[in-house]
Design a protein around this motif. Structure first.
Motif, PDB file in Angstrom:
ATOM      1  N   LYS A 109       0.998  -1.200  -0.095  1.00 50.60           N
ATOM      2  CA  LYS A 109      -0.096  -0.003   0.102  1.00 50.60           C
ATOM      3  C   LYS A 109       0.890   1.331  -0.123  1.00 50.60           C
ATOM      4  O   LYS A 109       0.362   2.255   0.010  1.00 50.60           O
ATOM      5  N   SER A 110       2.222   1.186   0.114  1.00 51.77           N
ATOM      6  CA  SER A 110       2.985   2.107   0.116  1.00 51.77           C
ATOM      7  C   SER A 110       2.900   3.104  -1.204  1.00 51.77           C
ATOM      8  O   SER A 110       2.610   2.616  -2.119  1.00 51.77           O
ATOM      9  N   THR A 111       2.817   4.352  -0.683  1.00 54.89           N
ATOM     10  CA  THR A 111       2.751   5.397  -1.769  1.00 54.89           C
ATOM     11  C   THR A 111       3.611   6.590  -1.443  1.00 54.89           C
ATOM     12  O   THR A 111       4.269   6.510  -0.524  1.00 54.89           O
ATOM     13  N   ILE A 112       3.679   7.502  -2.470  1.00 50.55           N
ATOM     14  CA  ILE A 112       4.704   8.811  -2.087  1.00 50.55           C
ATOM     15  C   ILE A 112       3.554   9.846  -1.664  1.00 50.55           C
ATOM     16  O   ILE A 112       2.523   9.978  -2.266  1.00 50.55           O
ATOM     17  N   VAL A 113       3.882  10.383  -0.726  1.00 44.19           N
ATOM     18  CA  VAL A 113       2.980  11.695  -0.187  1.00 44.19           C
ATOM     19  C   VAL A 113       3.737  12.767  -0.325  1.00 44.19           C
ATOM     20  O   VAL A 113       4.850  13.230   0.005  1.00 44.19           O
ATOM     21  N   ASN A 114       2.873  13.994  -0.578  1.00 46.94           N
ATOM     22  CA  ASN A 114       3.150  15.246  -0.686  1.00 46.94           C
ATOM     23  C   ASN A 114       2.764  15.870   0.949  1.00 46.94           C
ATOM     24  O   ASN A 114       1.554  16.044   1.177  1.00 46.94           O
ATOM     25  N   THR A 115       3.806  16.026   1.661  1.00 48.88           N
ATOM     26  CA  THR A 115       3.580  16.124   3.075  1.00 48.88           C
ATOM     27  C   THR A 115       3.256  17.576   3.502  1.00 48.88           C
ATOM     28  O   THR A 115       2.709  17.847   4.481  1.00 48.88           O
ATOM     29  N   LYS A 116       3.630  18.704   2.538  1.00 47.33           N
ATOM     30  CA  LYS A 116       3.467  20.022   3.030  1.00 47.33           C
ATOM     31  C   LYS A 116       2.114  20.554   2.015  1.00 47.33           C
ATOM     32  O   LYS A 116       2.079  20.048   0.778  1.00 47.33           O
ATOM     33  N   PRO A 117       1.612  21.575   2.448  1.00 52.00           N
ATOM     34  CA  PRO A 117       0.660  22.406   1.639  1.00 52.00           C
ATOM     35  C   PRO A 117       1.281  22.620   0.216  1.00 52.00           C
ATOM     36  O   PRO A 117       2.566  22.907   0.019  1.00 52.00           O
ATOM     37  N   GLU A 118       0.538  22.640  -0.825  1.00 46.73           N
ATOM     38  CA  GLU A 118       0.837  22.951  -2.276  1.00 46.73           C
ATOM     39  C   GLU A 118       1.916  24.270  -2.179  1.00 46.73           C
ATOM     40  O   GLU A 118       2.768  24.121  -3.045  1.00 46.73           O
ATOM     41  N   ASN A 119       1.291  25.265  -1.772  1.00 47.48           N
ATOM     42  CA  ASN A 119       2.147  26.694  -2.020  1.00 47.48           C
ATOM     43  C   ASN A 119       3.617  26.460  -1.376  1.00 47.48           C
ATOM     44  O   ASN A 119       4.319  27.367  -1.666  1.00 47.48           O
ATOM     45  N   ASP A 120       3.921  25.587  -0.829  1.00 46.30           N
ATOM     46  CA  ASP A 120       5.277  25.489  -0.118  1.00 46.30           C
ATOM     47  C   ASP A 120       6.197  24.994  -1.121  1.00 46.30           C
ATOM     48  O   ASP A 120       7.607  25.009  -0.989  1.00 46.30           O
ATOM     49  N   CYS A 121       5.562  24.095  -1.944  1.00 49.77           N
ATOM     50  CA  CYS A 121       6.481  23.422  -3.016  1.00 49.77           C
ATOM     51  C   CYS A 121       7.047  24.389  -3.751  1.00 49.77           C
ATOM     52  O   CYS A 121       6.652  25.422  -4.301  1.00 49.77           O
ATOM     53  N   VAL A 122       8.417  24.139  -4.293  1.00 51.40           N
ATOM     54  CA  VAL A 122       9.115  25.100  -4.788  1.00 51.40           C
ATOM     55  C   VAL A 122       8.698  25.002  -6.500  1.00 51.40           C
ATOM     56  O   VAL A 122       9.066  25.704  -7.242  1.00 51.40           O
ATOM     57  N   SER A 123       8.028  23.900  -6.868  1.00 51.79           N
ATOM     58  CA  SER A 123       7.397  23.670  -8.161  1.00 51.79           C
ATOM     59  C   SER A 123       8.653  23.550  -9.101  1.00 51.79           C
ATOM     60  O   SER A 123       8.818  24.276 -10.066  1.00 51.79           O
ATOM     61  N   CYS A 124       9.618  22.725  -8.891  1.00 50.38           N
ATOM     62  CA  CYS A 124      10.927  22.510  -9.492  1.00 50.38           C
ATOM     63  C   CYS A 124      10.898  21.585 -10.508  1.00 50.38           C
ATOM     64  O   CYS A 124      11.453  21.289 -11.382  1.00 50.38           O
ATOM     65  N   GLY A 125       9.823  20.524 -10.235  1.00 49.29           N
ATOM     66  CA  GLY A 125       9.659  19.469 -11.043  1.00 49.29           C
ATOM     67  C   GLY A 125      11.106  18.316 -11.270  1.00 49.29           C
ATOM     68  O   GLY A 125      10.704  17.434 -11.994  1.00 49.29           O
ATOM     69  N   GLU A 126      11.798  18.492 -10.126  1.00 48.05           N
ATOM     70  CA  GLU A 126      12.912  17.645  -9.988  1.00 48.05           C
ATOM     71  C   GLU A 126      12.465  16.204  -9.889  1.00 48.05           C
ATOM     72  O   GLU A 126      12.941  15.099 -10.469  1.00 48.05           O
ATOM     73  N   CYS A 127      11.639  16.101  -9.066  1.00 53.23           N
ATOM     74  CA  CYS A 127      10.581  14.578  -8.978  1.00 53.23           C
ATOM     75  C   CYS A 127      10.326  13.911 -10.097  1.00 53.23           C
ATOM     76  O   CYS A 127      10.427  12.856 -10.486  1.00 53.23           O
ATOM     77  N   MET A 128       9.687  14.877 -10.960  1.00 51.25           N
ATOM     78  CA  MET A 128       8.891  14.283 -12.318  1.00 51.25           C
ATOM     79  C   MET A 128      10.105  13.900 -13.258  1.00 51.25           C
ATOM     80  O   MET A 128      10.198  13.098 -13.854  1.00 51.25           O
ATOM     81  N   ALA A 129      11.073  14.744 -13.188  1.00 43.38           N
ATOM     82  CA  ALA A 129      12.445  14.636 -14.038  1.00 43.38           C
ATOM     83  C   ALA A 129      12.962  13.277 -13.555  1.00 43.38           C
ATOM     84  O   ALA A 129      13.490  12.476 -14.685  1.00 43.38           O
ATOM     85  N   VAL A 130      13.210  12.638 -12.649  1.00 45.64           N
ATOM     86  CA  VAL A 130      13.725  11.699 -12.228  1.00 45.64           C
ATOM     87  C   VAL A 130      12.968  10.384 -12.151  1.00 45.64           C
ATOM     88  O   VAL A 130      13.469   9.263 -11.981  1.00 45.64           O
ATOM     89  N   CYS A 131      11.595  10.450 -12.194  1.00 47.62           N
ATOM     90  CA  CYS A 131      10.641   9.520 -12.102  1.00 47.62           C
ATOM     91  C   CYS A 131      10.928   8.402 -13.392  1.00 47.62           C
ATOM     92  O   CYS A 131      10.955   8.853 -14.548  1.00 47.62           O
TER      93      CYS A 131
END
Lengths: 207, 763
Positions: B182-204
């Motif tokens: 059942k493991s997943t990746i979770v976004n722990t902080k509210p959206e507006n704290d994310c720097v929106s760099c897309g690094e996670c997306m690039a390495v997926c």
């Protein structure tokens, strides 16, 4: 015959044989005699005999072979590759195309283009689809590669039109919704094999 | 422990698949293999982060060791005999792939990753013929995180995204929620704290994390990858523009997304999402062109921004030489002077640190730079230092930045305008007990630390406490930035920093304020900050404006529509490529009309001044994408560092200016650093004046009020917004909406304003 025989350009040693024909008449009398014989023996009617016999068979024997195109059409092979059409899912009526772009990729005439987008239901939507029939060579690769059996070749071979583009409007290529029940599976290129059911292996799902 | 110490700088000899290899001690088996071109398959391994060791795909056999060894985290030891291929290993790897494939949705037909998917490739590579494992499938809805959408059912839990978010970006935003299947990746902080760099997306490695904007619009194989470098800030990160025709009815090429060699390098949000700023409406307007030539002929000043290539800068310089105009570059002039002053006392033409050494250091001082917003890549490298070396980071700035509080171990607040005093205190503290010329020792002794401390409100205890922070540390880096370059006393600050670098243990990193401020400062001597007389503006305001942003008198190509080079914070010259076509006139055409042009703009690459560190190489010989097998950046070439005699002349610290009343600070966010990204669809934002509650009280403003004030000679109308987490009495004022004027800002970044209310946000 070996290659050497072909390479031998000396025609003189080949085994040619002269036909034994009557000599062509050279004298005036001889020529007159030939014309007379050919006319009186009615060789023309010998040739026409077959035609006349078939004519009577067609007119009175009910054995007419002429197809009255365009009122009548001959059946064509299921593998014939004419204008493309798009199939729908039988249950939902939704188009089968998933917008994977494989037909676009494989097309060797480079005549297919797809526009896709992320729709409101978080699915991939085909927003537009076109085939440039001016370039299409009807090779059938698109139908063969299609994983969903969505794009296929229909038997519609009459392609005289003012605008070829009108054949490939996405909405027009799709099976009309009211004729969905009549939609037939394409048996030609890329179709599932008749014994497909036997070849399917199920994933071991424990539930 | 002593054994390990002794092994340093020693080499080991290992045998991998029968090949004898000598490598430096400390490298892992995988690294040694990769350096020598031996293939070991991996799924979760990412060169730029520490080994994750979640996939177990990289297993190898070592003779004399039972079981299989994870080559990504096991160090190569002397004499080891390693096999990367055997029947058992093959079965092991195939089984891993089978497990990854359990319930992975068979939606490759629509998946964005199809065609460049690691799971697809490896499944084919290991020839997984059938599925022998199974698990009950479950409902896992797609989540949208700002620019990124996450599909948990596609996720293979390799942890790459979590790792880069923590180790590279330092955001600590993503986490694994453990729970077996059942493991997943979770976004722990509210959206507006994310720097929106897309690094996670690039390495997926799969299609679990994808750009919502790009999703389902194009397939990997349709996109033409154009290698280039990001020219939005001075980091010049490696990137590809992925281009394809617009749509069926629009055959014009369009940039669909930006990708990069995510295995080795990173991008920030601006680089990754702010790509569509090209000047697409340009055409060859003959009449305007003639006017532009006339304007250049009569111009007293040629003003330009430093968001241009080195070649453009050289063209402008040549034009100015021809016409006798003055070269004006508001955003690089201060930096150029700063650099000159710095090299007078440091004895070298460039700073000694680079991004890589920042990541390797264990003690970092950031001074005069709001690092998260103004230099996101520098922040990333600080995060790497913190996560890998447990580095202590001292952040010195008039405004605390809560978003990087997890990285900063000590925040020292000083009064705006007191940078000179702070630099003097740092000089006194950091050079204590170091060998220095007598004149410098005298200077330090004569410093009135008590007075400076009072005026800058940095207590002596705070400075002394750095001793504790840096206790037993070995690699020190001082990072300085944009606040200092336009300070009235910038040159003296630069000289003091030069002395610090020369005589203390600290390496210095001077972060150029704009993408190519360094290149502009090197190519053009005697840059002025203010224009005089009739001015032709090149990407800058003027009487006749040549603009890549559109809307000027004559259109110019944007930086992603032309070839050229930029000089980065790493002191490297990296090439840019044209992603999109351009139909209008370019600067070289104007130069040709004036008789100083070349056939092509890039003919100037080899003419860049060698005496300032450039090399005389052809543009086409520079490589846009070049990394060593272990990820070392080898793009372009490095500027030549020259050492020279250093002077030890410093000026006395003047009385520090004070800023009372309502003070604002010019600062754009990392994902929208300049007017170009404001033009881009994804990164454009509404400009807001952001302040703390304290500021709101001081300026008598409330949240959502529309305010008006004068900044940089321009009237700004902004909505005021309170950020409850912010502290202090200084507000952040963005400049990205000012158009070309944003590039003409040459004043100190903090300034007093008179704010008047003009209504509420709704009006």
């Amino acid at each position: 015959m070996s290659l050497d025989n072909f390479k031998d350009r000396n025609a003189g040693v080949q085994n040619y044989r002269l036909l034994e024909l009557e000599p062509t008449p050279t004298t005036g009398w001889g020529k007159f005699k030939q014309v007379l014989i050919r006319s009186v023996k009615l060789e023309l009617l010998v040739g026409l005999k077959v035609t006349i016999r078939e004519m009577f068979k067609a007119l009175f024997g009910g054995q007419m072979h002429t197809t009255k195109y365009p009122f009548e059409k001959l059946p064509i092979s299921p593998r014939y590759r004419a204008i493309h059409e798009m199939k729908r899912l039988l249950e939902s009526g939704h188009y089968r195309c998933i917008g994977c772009g494989l037909c676009e990729k494989i097309c060797i005439a480079n005549c297919i283009r797809i526009d896709t987008r992320y729709d409101e239901n978080q699915r991939k939507e085909v927003s537009d689809y076109t085939i440039n029939l001016g370039r299409c060579i009807f090779c059938g690769y698109c139908a063969e590669v299609c994983p969903e059996l969505a794009i296929v070749h229909s038997g519609r071979y009459e392609t005289a039109s003012e605008q070829r583009a009108s054949f490939t409007d996405f909405a027009d290529m799709l099976t009309p919704l009211d004729e969905l029940k009549k939609q037939k599976e394409f048996p030609g290129f890329g179709a599932v094999s008749p014994n497909a059911d036997e070849n399917i292996k199920k994933t071991p799902l424990a539930y | 422990m002593s054994e390990v110490k002794n092994m340093k700088n020693k080499t080991v000899t290992v045998t991998i698949d029968g090949k004898k290899i000598t490598a430096n001690y400390g490298k892992t088996i995988l690294e040694v293999a990769r350096e020598n071109g031996i293939y070991i398959p991996t799924m979760c391994y990412l060169t730029k982060v520490e080994p994750i060791a979640s996939c177990r795909m990289c297993v190898v056999e070592v003779e004399g060791v039972d079981g299989m060894i994870l080559s990504c985290q096991e160090k190569a030891v002397d004499g080891a005999v390693i096999r990367t291929n055997s029947k058992e290993l093959e079965t092991e790897r195939q089984n891993i792939m089978k497990l990854y494939d359990v319930n992975h949705p068979l939606e490759c037909g629509v998946c964005d990753k199809s065609g460049e998917c690691d799971l697809q490739n490896k499944t084919l590579e290991f020839g997984v013929p059938e599925q022998s494992f199974s698990a009950k499938d479950m409902f896992r809805p797609v989540q949208n995180w700002g620019f990124i959408s996450y599909d948990p059912s596609l996720c293979i839990l390799c942890e790459r995204c979590v790792r880069v978010c923590n180790e590279i970006v330092g955001s600590e935003q993503l986490q694994i929620s453990p729970g077996g299947y059942k493991s997943t990746i979770v976004n722990t902080k509210p959206e507006n704290d994310c720097v929106s760099c897309g690094e996670c997306m690039a390495v997926c490695p799969v299609g679990a994390l994808v750009s919502t904007d790009f999703k389902y619009t194009a397939n990997a194989w349709e996109l033409n990858k154009i290698p280039s470098a990001c020219a939005l800030c001075s980091s010049g990160c490696q990137m590809y523009y992925d281009v394809k025709h617009g749509s069926i009815s629009d055959p014009q090429e369009k940039i669909y997304r930006v990708t990069n060699e995510a295995e080795f390098s990173s991008l920030c949000g601006a680089g990754r999402f702010g790509f569509d700023y090209a000047n697409t409406t340009a055409f060859k307007d003959k009449a305007k062109f003639e006017q532009a030539v006339e304007a250049l002929k009569k111009a007293d000043s040629i003003a330009f921004s430093s968001v241009i290539t080195n070649e453009e800068a050289l063209l402008l310089k040549n034009i100015a030489q021809e016409t006798g105009a003055k070269l004006v570059c508001a955003d690089a002039a201060g930096f150029a002077k700063f650099l000159k002053a710095y090299s007078s006392t440091s004895g070298r033409n460039f700073w000694s640190a680079n991004l890589k050494t920042v990541a390797q250091s264990d003690s970092i001082i950031v001074f005069g730079l709001r690092v998260k917003d103004e230099a996101p890549m520098v922040k990333n490298h600080i995060a790497m230092a913190v996560k890998r070396n447990k580095a202590k980071v001292v952040y010195m700035h008039p405004m605390e930045d809560y978003a990087i509080s997890n990285l900063v171990s000590k925040f020292i607040k000083y009064e705006a305008g007191s940078e000179e005093g702070v630099a003097a205190m740092l000089l006194e503290f950091l050079t204590r007990g170091k060998e220095m010329p007598d004149s410098l020792k005298e200077f330090v002794e004569e410093l009135d630390i008590g007075n400076i401390s009072g005026e800058s409100s940095v207590s002596e205890e705070e400075i002394e406490s750095l001793k504790l922070e840096f206790w037993k540390k070995k690699r020190f880096t001082l990072i300085v930035g944009e606040d200092l370059y336009n300070h009235p006393q910038a040159e003296n600050i630069a000289k003091m920093l030069g002395v610090i670098e020369r005589y203390s243990d600290f390496d210095l990193l001077i972060v150029p304020p704009r993408s190519n401020s360094l290149g502009v400062a090197l190519v053009c001597d005697d840059l002025e900050a203010n224009a005089e007389g009739y001015t032709v503006g090149y990407n800058a305001p003027g009487d006749f404006v040549l603009s890549a942003l559109g809307g000027g008198d004559l259109d110019m190509p944007a930086i992603n529509q032309q070839e050229g080079t930029i000089a980065t914070v790493d002191k490297r010259v990296v090439p840019l490529n044209a992603a999109l076509g351009y139909d209008g006139y370019v600067l070289n055409d104007l130069a040709n009309a004036l008789g100083v042009g070349k056939k092509y703009t890039i003919d100037l690459t080899k003419e860049l001044p060698e005496n300032r560190g450039f090399k005389a190489v052809e543009f086409d010989s520079l490589e846009c994408v070049k990394f060593s097998p272990l990820g070392e950046d080898l793009r372009g070439y490095e500027l030549k560092t020259v050492k020279k005699r250093a002077s030890s002349k410093l000026e006395d610290v003047e009385d520090l200016p004070s800023f009372d009343g309502v003070v604002v600070y010019n600062c754009n966010s990392a994902s929208n650093p300049n007017p170009f990204t404001q033009k881009a669809k994804l990164t454009a934002k509404e400009p807001k004046l952001i302040g703390s509650k304290q500021f709101a009280q001081a300026a008598k403003l409330s949240d959502g009020e529309k305010v008006e004030f004068e900044a940089e000679g321009q009237r700004c109308v902004r909505v005021f917004s309170i950020d409850t987490k912010m502290k202090g009495t200084i507000a952040l004022n963005p400049t990205f909406d000012m158009g070309l004027s944003a590039f003409a800002v040459s004043s100190y970044k903090f300034y007093k304003v008179n704010i008047s209310k003009v209504g509420s946000a709704d009006e």
